[in-house]
Design an enzyme around this catalytic site. Structure first.
Site, PDB file in Angstrom:
ATOM      1  N   SER A   1       0.837  -1.194   0.000  1.00 37.37           N
ATOM      2  CA  SER A   1       0.000   0.000   0.000  1.00 37.37           C
ATOM      3  C   SER A   1       0.883   1.260   0.000  1.00 37.37           C
ATOM      4  O   SER A   1       1.765   1.376  -0.845  1.00 37.37           O
ATOM      5  CB  SER A   1      -0.933  -0.065   1.218  1.00 37.37           C
ATOM      6  OG  SER A   1      -1.953   0.867   1.127  1.00 37.37           O
TER       7      SER A   1
ATOM      8  N   ASP B   1      -8.886  -6.909  -3.924  1.00 31.69           N
ATOM      9  CA  ASP B   1      -8.538  -5.530  -3.536  1.00 31.69           C
ATOM     10  C   ASP B   1      -9.282  -4.537  -4.420  1.00 31.69           C
ATOM     11  O   ASP B   1      -9.037  -4.446  -5.627  1.00 31.69           O
ATOM     12  CB  ASP B   1      -7.019  -5.348  -3.670  1.00 31.69           C
ATOM     13  CG  ASP B   1      -6.517  -4.039  -3.061  1.00 31.69           C
ATOM     14  OD1 ASP B   1      -7.316  -3.113  -2.860  1.00 31.69           O
ATOM     15  OD2 ASP B   1      -5.300  -3.956  -2.801  1.00 31.69           O
TER      16      ASP B   1
ATOM     17  N   HIS C   1      -8.185  -5.237   0.239  1.00 33.48           N
ATOM     18  CA  HIS C   1      -6.877  -4.577   0.324  1.00 33.48           C
ATOM     19  C   HIS C   1      -6.076  -5.017   1.552  1.00 33.48           C
ATOM     20  O   HIS C   1      -4.876  -5.277   1.464  1.00 33.48           O
ATOM     21  CB  HIS C   1      -7.091  -3.062   0.330  1.00 33.48           C
ATOM     22  CG  HIS C   1      -5.831  -2.279   0.412  1.00 33.48           C
ATOM     23  ND1 HIS C   1      -4.835  -2.376  -0.539  1.00 33.48           N
ATOM     24  CD2 HIS C   1      -5.355  -1.419   1.359  1.00 33.48           C
ATOM     25  CE1 HIS C   1      -3.833  -1.588  -0.209  1.00 33.48           C
ATOM     26  NE2 HIS C   1      -4.115  -1.007   0.945  1.00 33.48           N
TER      27      HIS C   1
END
Ligand SMILES: CC(=O)SCCNC(=O)CCNC(=O)[C@H](O)C(C)(C)COP(=O)(O)OP(=O)(O)OC[C@H]1O[C@@H](n2cnc3c(N)ncnc32)[C@H](O)[C@@H]1OP(=O)(O)O
Ligand SMILES: N[C@@H](CCO)C(=O)O
Length: 349
Positions: free
Chosen positions: A135, A289, A318
């Site tokens: 991320s 995700d 995610h």
């Protein structure tokens, strides 16, 4: 495990031309640097985590995990703007002797990578065996691998992208709208904007999880219920949990840094920027995700020269990059064998 603080007393220039008068970087280390200095694993953490990677990424980092302190020297640094020991909006501004709050200078993902570079130089780390991040952590790792390709041997990017998407920016803006709607945010107090931050986390969670994860954990079994649903209490609980360990000002600036992530800025194009990466790279995406969909990781693998793409099957969305550690460990271990010095990575998408 040891916790350290590095105090850089010189001026730290930011990408936007602003400056920080000195930076403190909090970091954790686990294990020892070997005599060949070739066992460094460097972790870049995501939005609300901290430098204690053994605490928040168990299953991948731990005494019995793939990245263990018997074999590796593991380093994780808290990022600028985050409230876990590194200079952040609640730190004292040396120009005013008061906390910065909203006067904190806006920084970028590139600035976060520059702080990692500063710390690596301070620690005398010339080579990083594996640089890993998911991320916002992946965004930093990517920037660092572009700006200092010679330092990084292997790169592992999870659930991340080369340019933050309009969808991601819209989620972040909605969270900042919640913070702004809480007028205490403008009071410049440590808990300013706390109610807004609670709502922001509640919104963010919707982008981190899926319909299926909510269905599996928050489904009501009482057919007569007409209020006080589990899913509502879950949203409230998660919002309050973040408020207890974070602050609205850090959240504000970090989410803005994420919005501005664009590896092509000032480098002709995103594709050219990615081509500068020389590290053997494993790009991992999470099948469910919705915030960083697989096509974003496929794009990375397509343009990073020695890259391989893997999709992990997960219904967690995610946050799967933090949860699916069994599958992720297996893929990374296999990749590290494949990417051993002298071997060529067979890229495929
Ligand atoms: C100082 C520190 O805290 S370190 C920072 C920790 N966080 C990070 O590093 C960021 C990265 N980590 C994360 O984002 C998360 O921890 C994840 C994604 C790995 C896992 O998420 P979690 O929130 O732990 O899991 P999950 O979504 O299943 O929620 C479980 C929690 O919700 C609570 N919960 C579940 N359902 C409900 C409900 N209906 N109502 C109220 N509470 C509920 C559980 O009791 C549990 O509470 P706990 O966290 O106090 O034990
Ligand atoms: N759940 C992660 C954010 C996902 O990127 C965190 O709170 O850091």
């Amino acid at each position: 495990m040891s916790i350290h603080k590095f105090n850089y007393t010189k001026t730290f220039p930011l990408e936007n031309g602003k400056r920080l008068k000195g930076v403190q970087i909090a970091y954790h280390t686990y294990g020892r640097l070997n005599t060949r200095k070739d066992n460094v694993i460097w972790v870049c953490h995501a939005l609300t985590a901290n430098s204690d990677v053994f605490d928040w990424w168990p299953g991948l980092f731990g005494e019995k995990d793939l990245f263990n302190p018997q074999e590796y020297y593991i380093i994780c640094a808290n990022i600028i703007g985050s409230p876990y020991g590194t200079t952040n909006p609640l730190s004292i501004n040396p120009s005013t002797d008061q906390p910065y709050y909203l006067a904190f200078p806006q920084f970028s993902i590139r600035d976060l990578a520059a702080a990692h570079e500063l710390l690596a130089a301070h620690l005398g780390i010339a080579k990083i065996k594996v640089l890993i991040g998911g991320s916002l952590g992946g965004q930093q790792a990517m920037e660092w691998a572009i700006s200092h390709p010679e330092r990084i041997e292997t790169l592992v990017l999870l659930a991340t992208n080369a340019q933050h998407s309009p969808w991601g920016i819209a989620f972040n803006e909605s969270q900042r709208l919640a913070i702004r709607a809480d007028r205490t945010f403008y009071a410049n107090k440590p808990h300013g904007g706390a109610k807004g931050l609670k709502v922001a986390r509640s919104i963010a969670l919707l982008s981190y999880r899926t319909y299926e994860t909510y269905g599996a954990t928050q489904l009501e079994t009482d057919a007569d219920k007409i209020d006080d649903f589990k899913a509502s209490s879950y949203q409230n609980y998660q919002g309050e949990k973040l408020v207890k360990r974070f602050n609205a000002y850090s959240y504000w600036f970090l989410s803005k840094a994420m919005d501005a992530h664009h590896v092509g800025r000032g480098r002709n194009s995103i594709e050219q920027a990615l081509q500068a990466i020389t590290a053997k790279t494993l790009v991992i995406g999470i099948s469910s995700d919705q915030l960083f969909p697989l096509e974003e990781q496929q794009f990375l693998a397509k343009h990073i020269p020695a890259a391989k793409f893997i999709a992990i099957n997960s219904f967690y969305g995610h946050d799967g990059f933090l949860i699916e550690t069994k599958q992720i460990s297996k893929e990374i271990a296999a990749f590290l064998k494949q990417a051993a010095p002298g071997k060529t990575v067979q890229a495929f998408i």
